[in-house]
Design a protein around this motif. Structure first.
Motif, PDB file in Angstrom:
ATOM      1  N   LYS A 179     -16.975 -20.788 -22.587  1.00 15.20           N
ATOM      2  CA  LYS A 179     -17.284 -20.434 -23.973  1.00 15.20           C
ATOM      3  C   LYS A 179     -16.892 -21.568 -24.928  1.00 15.20           C
ATOM      4  N   MET A 180     -15.759 -22.216 -24.666  1.00 13.75           N
ATOM      5  CA  MET A 180     -15.310 -23.318 -25.517  1.00 13.75           C
ATOM      6  C   MET A 180     -16.320 -24.464 -25.491  1.00 13.75           C
ATOM      7  N   ARG A 181     -16.865 -24.751 -24.315  1.00 13.84           N
ATOM      8  CA  ARG A 181     -17.826 -25.853 -24.183  1.00 13.84           C
ATOM      9  C   ARG A 181     -19.102 -25.583 -24.963  1.00 13.84           C
ATOM     10  N   LYS A 182     -19.399 -24.314 -25.214  1.00 16.10           N
ATOM     11  CA  LYS A 182     -20.604 -23.940 -25.966  1.00 16.10           C
ATOM     12  C   LYS A 182     -20.306 -23.715 -27.450  1.00 16.10           C
ATOM     13  N   ASP A 183     -19.044 -23.568 -27.788  1.00 18.99           N
ATOM     14  CA  ASP A 183     -18.621 -23.264 -29.151  1.00 18.99           C
ATOM     15  C   ASP A 183     -18.651 -24.525 -30.006  1.00 18.99           C
ATOM     16  N   LYS A 184     -18.680 -24.335 -31.319  1.00 18.56           N
ATOM     17  CA  LYS A 184     -18.667 -25.479 -32.230  1.00 18.56           C
ATOM     18  C   LYS A 184     -17.295 -26.149 -32.322  1.00 18.56           C
ATOM     19  N   CYS A 185     -16.299 -25.600 -31.625  1.00 21.13           N
ATOM     20  CA  CYS A 185     -14.951 -26.175 -31.711  1.00 21.13           C
ATOM     21  C   CYS A 185     -14.905 -27.613 -31.177  1.00 21.13           C
ATOM     22  N   ILE A 186     -15.712 -27.922 -30.162  1.00 22.04           N
ATOM     23  CA  ILE A 186     -15.675 -29.280 -29.588  1.00 22.04           C
ATOM     24  C   ILE A 186     -16.212 -30.307 -30.593  1.00 22.04           C
ATOM     25  N   PRO A 187     -17.425 -30.111 -31.157  1.00 24.45           N
ATOM     26  CA  PRO A 187     -17.867 -31.066 -32.174  1.00 24.45           C
ATOM     27  C   PRO A 187     -16.914 -31.150 -33.371  1.00 24.45           C
ATOM     28  N   ASP A 188     -16.344 -30.014 -33.761  1.00 27.45           N
ATOM     29  CA  ASP A 188     -15.372 -30.016 -34.861  1.00 27.45           C
ATOM     30  C   ASP A 188     -14.158 -30.879 -34.519  1.00 27.45           C
ATOM     31  N   LYS A 244      -8.926 -24.457 -32.641  1.00 28.62           N
ATOM     32  CA  LYS A 244     -10.203 -24.297 -33.339  1.00 28.62           C
ATOM     33  C   LYS A 244     -11.040 -23.183 -32.706  1.00 28.62           C
ATOM     34  N   PHE A 245     -11.026 -23.100 -31.370  1.00 24.24           N
ATOM     35  CA  PHE A 245     -11.782 -22.054 -30.679  1.00 24.24           C
ATOM     36  C   PHE A 245     -11.264 -20.675 -31.086  1.00 24.24           C
ATOM     37  N   LEU A 246      -9.956 -20.519 -31.108  1.00 22.77           N
ATOM     38  CA  LEU A 246      -9.377 -19.225 -31.471  1.00 22.77           C
ATOM     39  C   LEU A 246      -9.627 -18.874 -32.931  1.00 22.77           C
ATOM     40  N   GLU A 247      -9.716 -19.874 -33.788  1.00 19.70           N
ATOM     41  CA  GLU A 247     -10.086 -19.616 -35.189  1.00 19.70           C
ATOM     42  C   GLU A 247     -11.497 -19.030 -35.254  1.00 19.70           C
ATOM     43  N   ASN A 248     -12.394 -19.565 -34.432  1.00 26.95           N
ATOM     44  CA  ASN A 248     -13.795 -19.115 -34.413  1.00 26.95           C
ATOM     45  C   ASN A 248     -13.986 -17.826 -33.604  1.00 26.95           C
ATOM     46  N   ASN A 249     -13.069 -17.560 -32.683  1.00 26.75           N
ATOM     47  CA  ASN A 249     -13.190 -16.426 -31.760  1.00 26.75           C
ATOM     48  C   ASN A 249     -11.856 -15.699 -31.632  1.00 26.75           C
ATOM     49  N   PRO A 250     -11.407 -15.028 -32.683  1.00 23.07           N
ATOM     50  CA  PRO A 250     -10.078 -14.407 -32.678  1.00 23.07           C
ATOM     51  C   PRO A 250      -9.873 -13.345 -31.595  1.00 23.07           C
ATOM     52  N   GLU A 251     -10.951 -12.806 -31.059  1.00 20.28           N
ATOM     53  CA  GLU A 251     -10.818 -11.795 -30.007  1.00 20.28           C
ATOM     54  C   GLU A 251     -10.176 -12.344 -28.732  1.00 20.28           C
ATOM     55  N   TYR A 252     -10.091 -13.668 -28.594  1.00 13.98           N
ATOM     56  CA  TYR A 252      -9.477 -14.283 -27.416  1.00 13.98           C
ATOM     57  C   TYR A 252      -8.000 -14.615 -27.617  1.00 13.98           C
ATOM     58  N   LYS A 253      -7.482 -14.428 -28.807  1.00 12.72           N
ATOM     59  CA  LYS A 253      -6.078 -14.763 -29.096  1.00 12.72           C
ATOM     60  C   LYS A 253      -5.102 -14.035 -28.174  1.00 12.72           C
ATOM     61  N   LYS A 254      -5.427 -12.808 -27.813  1.00 14.63           N
ATOM     62  CA  LYS A 254      -4.518 -12.013 -26.978  1.00 14.63           C
ATOM     63  C   LYS A 254      -4.195 -12.710 -25.656  1.00 14.63           C
ATOM     64  N   TYR A 255      -5.131 -13.457 -25.102  1.00 15.93           N
ATOM     65  CA  TYR A 255      -4.916 -14.124 -23.823  1.00 15.93           C
ATOM     66  C   TYR A 255      -3.855 -15.230 -23.907  1.00 15.93           C
ATOM     67  N   PHE A 256      -3.582 -15.705 -25.109  1.00 14.23           N
ATOM     68  CA  PHE A 256      -2.665 -16.827 -25.275  1.00 14.23           C
ATOM     69  C   PHE A 256      -1.311 -16.407 -25.817  1.00 14.23           C
ATOM     70  N   ASP A 257      -1.057 -15.117 -25.780  1.00 13.59           N
ATOM     71  CA  ASP A 257       0.253 -14.570 -26.137  1.00 13.59           C
ATOM     72  C   ASP A 257       0.827 -13.921 -24.874  1.00 13.59           C
ATOM     73  N   PRO A 258       1.750 -14.624 -24.189  1.00 15.78           N
ATOM     74  CA  PRO A 258       2.293 -14.093 -22.932  1.00 15.78           C
ATOM     75  C   PRO A 258       2.945 -12.721 -23.053  1.00 15.78           C
ATOM     76  N   LYS A 259       3.451 -12.383 -24.225  1.00 15.64           N
ATOM     77  CA  LYS A 259       4.072 -11.065 -24.415  1.00 15.64           C
ATOM     78  C   LYS A 259       3.018  -9.960 -24.429  1.00 15.64           C
ATOM     79  N   LYS A 260       1.900 -10.229 -25.082  1.00 17.75           N
ATOM     80  CA  LYS A 260       0.839  -9.239 -25.168  1.00 17.75           C
ATOM     81  C   LYS A 260      -0.045  -9.236 -23.914  1.00 17.75           C
ATOM     82  N   TYR A 261      -0.138 -10.407 -23.286  1.00 18.58           N
ATOM     83  CA  TYR A 261      -1.021 -10.546 -22.128  1.00 18.58           C
ATOM     84  C   TYR A 261      -0.318 -11.409 -21.079  1.00 18.58           C
ATOM     85  N   PRO A 262       0.636 -10.814 -20.341  1.00 19.38           N
ATOM     86  CA  PRO A 262       1.460 -11.611 -19.419  1.00 19.38           C
ATOM     87  C   PRO A 262       0.700 -12.228 -18.246  1.00 19.38           C
ATOM     88  N   LYS A 263      -0.380 -11.599 -17.807  1.00 18.75           N
ATOM     89  CA  LYS A 263      -1.131 -12.135 -16.666  1.00 18.75           C
ATOM     90  C   LYS A 263      -2.415 -12.792 -17.166  1.00 18.75           C
TER      91      LYS A 263
END
Length: 110
Positions: free
Chosen positions: A61-70, A30-49
């Motif tokens: 950021k997740m704790r402040k995002d609407k993803c938790i209530p959702d 849900k967080f990545l749906e709301n904040n697609p700019e962070y998707k790169k961090y969760f693809d080990p091929k694109k962002y190995p470290k």
């Protein structure tokens, strides 16, 4: 959700380990749906470290995002549906009661 906003003593592990290990659980999805700019961090091929510091920044950021209530709403809706289904299942009443209680406990976080 409990891995992000829970109590470490109750959860039984350090909070945020799912994010640090890049495990795609409902809050992260849900967080990545709301904040697609962070998707790169969760693809080990694109962002190995992926550092603990980066995971902490994302968790903040997740704790402040609407993803938790959702996620809490989604979970509670699923518990309600599961409970209604279990009420109709023809199984041993003691087992049924136990399954319903376990289902409710799983979504009892605040």
């Amino acid at each position: 959700v409990i891995d992000i906003i829970g109590n470490e003593k109750v959860v039984g592990k350090k909070l945020g380990t799912d994010v640090l290990r890049r495990k795609k659980r409902l809050p992260l999805i849900k967080f990545l749906e709301n904040n697609p700019e962070y998707k790169k961090y969760f693809d080990p091929k694109k962002y190995p470290k992926f550092s603990k510091k980066q995971a902490e920044e994302i968790l903040t950021k997740m704790r402040k995002d609407k993803c938790i209530p959702d996620c809490i709403k989604i979970t509670r809706d699923l518990v309600k549906k599961s409970t209604n289904y279990l009420e109709k299942v023809d199984i041993n009443q003691k087992e049924k009661k136990l399954l319903i209680e376990i289902t409710k406990i799983l979504a009892s976080f605040k």
